[in-house]
Design a protein around this motif. Sequence first.
Motif, PDB file in Angstrom:
ATOM      1  N   TYR A 106       7.642 -22.009  40.666  1.00  0.00           N
ATOM      2  CA  TYR A 106       6.577 -22.452  39.752  1.00  0.00           C
ATOM      3  C   TYR A 106       5.826 -21.302  39.084  1.00  0.00           C
ATOM      4  O   TYR A 106       5.040 -21.527  38.169  1.00  0.00           O
ATOM      5  N   ALA A 107       6.057 -20.080  39.547  1.00  0.00           N
ATOM      6  CA  ALA A 107       5.247 -18.942  39.112  1.00  0.00           C
ATOM      7  C   ALA A 107       5.268 -18.731  37.602  1.00  0.00           C
ATOM      8  O   ALA A 107       4.235 -18.490  36.983  1.00  0.00           O
ATOM      9  N   LYS A 108       6.431 -18.849  36.999  1.00  0.00           N
ATOM     10  CA  LYS A 108       6.552 -18.497  35.577  1.00  0.00           C
ATOM     11  C   LYS A 108       6.017 -19.564  34.638  1.00  0.00           C
ATOM     12  O   LYS A 108       5.703 -19.281  33.483  1.00  0.00           O
ATOM     13  N   GLU A 112     -11.694 -13.665  38.395  1.00  0.00           N
ATOM     14  CA  GLU A 112     -11.850 -13.756  36.945  1.00  0.00           C
ATOM     15  C   GLU A 112     -10.569 -13.312  36.252  1.00  0.00           C
ATOM     16  O   GLU A 112      -9.703 -12.671  36.841  1.00  0.00           O
ATOM     17  N   ASP A 113     -10.495 -13.658  34.969  1.00  0.00           N
ATOM     18  CA  ASP A 113      -9.414 -13.155  34.126  1.00  0.00           C
ATOM     19  C   ASP A 113      -8.029 -13.534  34.652  1.00  0.00           C
ATOM     20  O   ASP A 113      -7.111 -12.715  34.684  1.00  0.00           O
ATOM     21  N   LEU A 114      -7.887 -14.787  35.111  1.00  0.00           N
ATOM     22  CA  LEU A 114      -6.570 -15.258  35.542  1.00  0.00           C
ATOM     23  C   LEU A 114      -5.639 -15.332  34.338  1.00  0.00           C
ATOM     24  O   LEU A 114      -6.042 -15.734  33.251  1.00  0.00           O
ATOM     25  N   CYS A 115      -4.395 -14.942  34.524  1.00  0.00           N
ATOM     26  CA  CYS A 115      -3.460 -14.934  33.393  1.00  0.00           C
ATOM     27  C   CYS A 115      -2.099 -15.463  33.818  1.00  0.00           C
ATOM     28  O   CYS A 115      -1.822 -15.650  35.003  1.00  0.00           O
ATOM     29  N   SER A 116      -1.252 -15.698  32.835  1.00  0.00           N
ATOM     30  CA  SER A 116       0.084 -16.238  33.084  1.00  0.00           C
ATOM     31  C   SER A 116       0.973 -15.194  33.759  1.00  0.00           C
ATOM     32  O   SER A 116       0.640 -14.006  33.830  1.00  0.00           O
ATOM     33  N   TYR A 117       2.119 -15.649  34.230  1.00  0.00           N
ATOM     34  CA  TYR A 117       3.079 -14.760  34.893  1.00  0.00           C
ATOM     35  C   TYR A 117       3.453 -13.584  33.994  1.00  0.00           C
ATOM     36  O   TYR A 117       3.402 -12.426  34.418  1.00  0.00           O
ATOM     37  N   ASP A 118       3.844 -13.860  32.761  1.00  0.00           N
ATOM     38  CA  ASP A 118       4.296 -12.787  31.866  1.00  0.00           C
ATOM     39  C   ASP A 118       3.186 -11.770  31.608  1.00  0.00           C
ATOM     40  O   ASP A 118       3.428 -10.556  31.628  1.00  0.00           O
ATOM     41  N   GLU A 119       1.976 -12.261  31.364  1.00  0.00           N
ATOM     42  CA  GLU A 119       0.846 -11.350  31.135  1.00  0.00           C
ATOM     43  C   GLU A 119       0.567 -10.512  32.377  1.00  0.00           C
ATOM     44  O   GLU A 119       0.311  -9.310  32.292  1.00  0.00           O
ATOM     45  N   PHE A 120       0.642 -11.157  33.530  1.00  0.00           N
ATOM     46  CA  PHE A 120       0.345 -10.470  34.775  1.00  0.00           C
ATOM     47  C   PHE A 120       1.363  -9.367  35.050  1.00  0.00           C
ATOM     48  O   PHE A 120       1.000  -8.237  35.396  1.00  0.00           O
ATOM     49  N   PRO A 144      -5.223  -3.500  45.505  1.00  0.00           N
ATOM     50  CA  PRO A 144      -5.807  -4.832  45.290  1.00  0.00           C
ATOM     51  C   PRO A 144      -4.961  -5.937  45.894  1.00  0.00           C
ATOM     52  O   PRO A 144      -3.770  -5.756  46.166  1.00  0.00           O
ATOM     53  N   GLU A 145      -5.597  -7.080  46.088  1.00  0.00           N
ATOM     54  CA  GLU A 145      -4.883  -8.275  46.531  1.00  0.00           C
ATOM     55  C   GLU A 145      -4.466  -9.097  45.310  1.00  0.00           C
ATOM     56  O   GLU A 145      -5.070  -8.996  44.245  1.00  0.00           O
ATOM     57  N   LEU A 146      -3.437  -9.886  45.505  1.00  0.00           N
ATOM     58  CA  LEU A 146      -2.920 -10.775  44.462  1.00  0.00           C
ATOM     59  C   LEU A 146      -3.464 -12.177  44.708  1.00  0.00           C
ATOM     60  O   LEU A 146      -3.217 -12.770  45.767  1.00  0.00           O
ATOM     61  N   PHE A 147      -4.212 -12.690  43.734  1.00  0.00           N
ATOM     62  CA  PHE A 147      -4.768 -14.041  43.826  1.00  0.00           C
ATOM     63  C   PHE A 147      -3.919 -14.969  42.972  1.00  0.00           C
ATOM     64  O   PHE A 147      -3.652 -14.677  41.803  1.00  0.00           O
ATOM     65  N   ILE A 148      -3.503 -16.086  43.551  1.00  0.00           N
ATOM     66  CA  ILE A 148      -2.636 -17.043  42.859  1.00  0.00           C
ATOM     67  C   ILE A 148      -3.302 -18.408  42.843  1.00  0.00           C
ATOM     68  O   ILE A 148      -3.674 -18.946  43.888  1.00  0.00           O
ATOM     69  N   ASP A 149      -3.458 -18.953  41.653  1.00  0.00           N
ATOM     70  CA  ASP A 149      -4.016 -20.293  41.483  1.00  0.00           C
ATOM     71  C   ASP A 149      -2.896 -21.220  41.029  1.00  0.00           C
ATOM     72  O   ASP A 149      -2.300 -21.015  39.970  1.00  0.00           O
ATOM     73  N   THR A 150      -2.599 -22.246  41.830  1.00  0.00           N
ATOM     74  CA  THR A 150      -1.502 -23.147  41.478  1.00  0.00           C
ATOM     75  C   THR A 150      -1.885 -24.094  40.348  1.00  0.00           C
ATOM     76  O   THR A 150      -1.015 -24.701  39.728  1.00  0.00           O
ATOM     77  N   GLY A 151      -3.196 -24.257  40.116  1.00  0.00           N
ATOM     78  CA  GLY A 151      -3.641 -25.112  39.029  1.00  0.00           C
ATOM     79  C   GLY A 151      -3.794 -26.578  39.395  1.00  0.00           C
ATOM     80  O   GLY A 151      -4.218 -27.374  38.574  1.00  0.00           O
ATOM     81  N   PHE A 152      -3.446 -26.928  40.636  1.00  0.00           N
ATOM     82  CA  PHE A 152      -3.658 -28.322  41.040  1.00  0.00           C
ATOM     83  C   PHE A 152      -4.108 -28.365  42.499  1.00  0.00           C
ATOM     84  O   PHE A 152      -3.751 -27.509  43.309  1.00  0.00           O
ATOM     85  N   GLU A 153      -4.929 -29.373  42.810  1.00  0.00           N
ATOM     86  CA  GLU A 153      -5.605 -29.437  44.101  1.00  0.00           C
ATOM     87  C   GLU A 153      -4.639 -29.414  45.292  1.00  0.00           C
ATOM     88  O   GLU A 153      -4.875 -28.721  46.268  1.00  0.00           O
ATOM     89  N   ALA A 154      -3.570 -30.171  45.201  1.00  0.00           N
ATOM     90  CA  ALA A 154      -2.649 -30.247  46.337  1.00  0.00           C
ATOM     91  C   ALA A 154      -1.964 -28.913  46.609  1.00  0.00           C
ATOM     92  O   ALA A 154      -1.622 -28.599  47.751  1.00  0.00           O
ATOM     93  N   TYR A 175       1.642 -21.390  37.399  1.00  0.00           N
ATOM     94  CA  TYR A 175       0.593 -20.693  38.139  1.00  0.00           C
ATOM     95  C   TYR A 175      -0.090 -19.620  37.293  1.00  0.00           C
ATOM     96  O   TYR A 175       0.474 -19.119  36.317  1.00  0.00           O
ATOM     97  N   THR A 176      -1.313 -19.248  37.690  1.00  0.00           N
ATOM     98  CA  THR A 176      -2.001 -18.127  37.061  1.00  0.00           C
ATOM     99  C   THR A 176      -2.371 -17.104  38.144  1.00  0.00           C
ATOM    100  O   THR A 176      -2.462 -17.445  39.336  1.00  0.00           O
ATOM    101  N   PHE A 177      -2.615 -15.868  37.701  1.00  0.00           N
ATOM    102  CA  PHE A 177      -2.712 -14.752  38.644  1.00  0.00           C
ATOM    103  C   PHE A 177      -3.834 -13.788  38.273  1.00  0.00           C
ATOM    104  O   PHE A 177      -4.194 -13.651  37.105  1.00  0.00           O
ATOM    105  N   ALA A 178      -4.352 -13.115  39.294  1.00  0.00           N
ATOM    106  CA  ALA A 178      -5.337 -12.057  39.075  1.00  0.00           C
ATOM    107  C   ALA A 178      -5.262 -11.076  40.236  1.00  0.00           C
ATOM    108  O   ALA A 178      -4.801 -11.418  41.333  1.00  0.00           O
ATOM    109  N   LEU A 179      -5.690  -9.857  39.987  1.00  0.00           N
ATOM    110  CA  LEU A 179      -5.853  -8.879  41.055  1.00  0.00           C
ATOM    111  C   LEU A 179      -7.324  -8.846  41.458  1.00  0.00           C
ATOM    112  O   LEU A 179      -8.207  -8.825  40.602  1.00  0.00           O
TER     113      LEU A 179
END
Length: 198
Positions: free
Chosen positions: A44-46, A185-193, A62-72, A49-53
Motif C-alpha cells: 500500500y505504500a506507493k 508535520e509535512d506528511l508526503c506521498s511515497y515518491d516525494e518521500f 530520525p524515525e520514519l512515521f507512516i500514516d495509513t490514512g484510515f482508522e483500521a 500511505y503518507t510519510f514523514a521523518l
Amino acid sequence: MKKRILIAVVMASLLVGCGTAKSEKSWQKAYIDYLNTDEEIAPYAKEDYTFALIYLDDDDIPELFIDTGFEAGGQYIATYYNGKVVTHQFLRIGSQYIERSGLVYTHTGNMDYYPLTITKLENGTFTEIASGLSYVSEEDWEKMTTDENYPYTLTYEWGDEIVTEEQFNTNIEEIYDLEKSTYPEDLCSYDEFVDRLE
C-alpha cells in the motif's frame, strides 16, 4: 617527519568522514528497503500511505512515521537501530509525540470507547509504559438513552482500576507533557518521500 604525520592525520580524518557518510546513508537505504519489502507496508505504500521523518528518540537518526490514512490501519513508527529497522503499529489515527523524548501518546477510539497508551522508544525497542481507557458504561448508556437530561458520562480506567477523571488526567501528566506534544508535520506521498531521502 612532521609532513608524514600531517598526511597520516589528514588521511585518517578522510576515512572517518567516509565512514560517517556511509553510516548516514545506511538508515535512508534501510527505510526505502523496508517500505518496498515489508509485507504489511509494501502493498500500500506507493498508493495510499503518507510519510514523514520525525526525531522521536534522542539520536541523530530520525524515525520514519507512516500514516495509513484510515482508522483500521492505524499508524506506524519505524526506527533504525544497530543496522535494522524496528517498527511499532499504533491503533487508529491521531498519535502524538514529544520530540527527542522517545514518548508517543495515543488516545484514540470512537463510539464511546477511547483507549489510551503511552509508548516509549528506547535503544531500538518500543515499550508500552502506561495504558488507560475511557468509555460509556452499559449502565450510563441505558440512562442516556432513556433520559434526555442525563449527562454524557464516561467511566475511566487506569491499568485495571477504575479511577476518577481527575486521577486519570493526573496519571497522564506524570508521564507525558501534552503541552510539549506534537503531531507529525509535512506528511508526503511515497515518491516525494523517497526523493527527499535520496
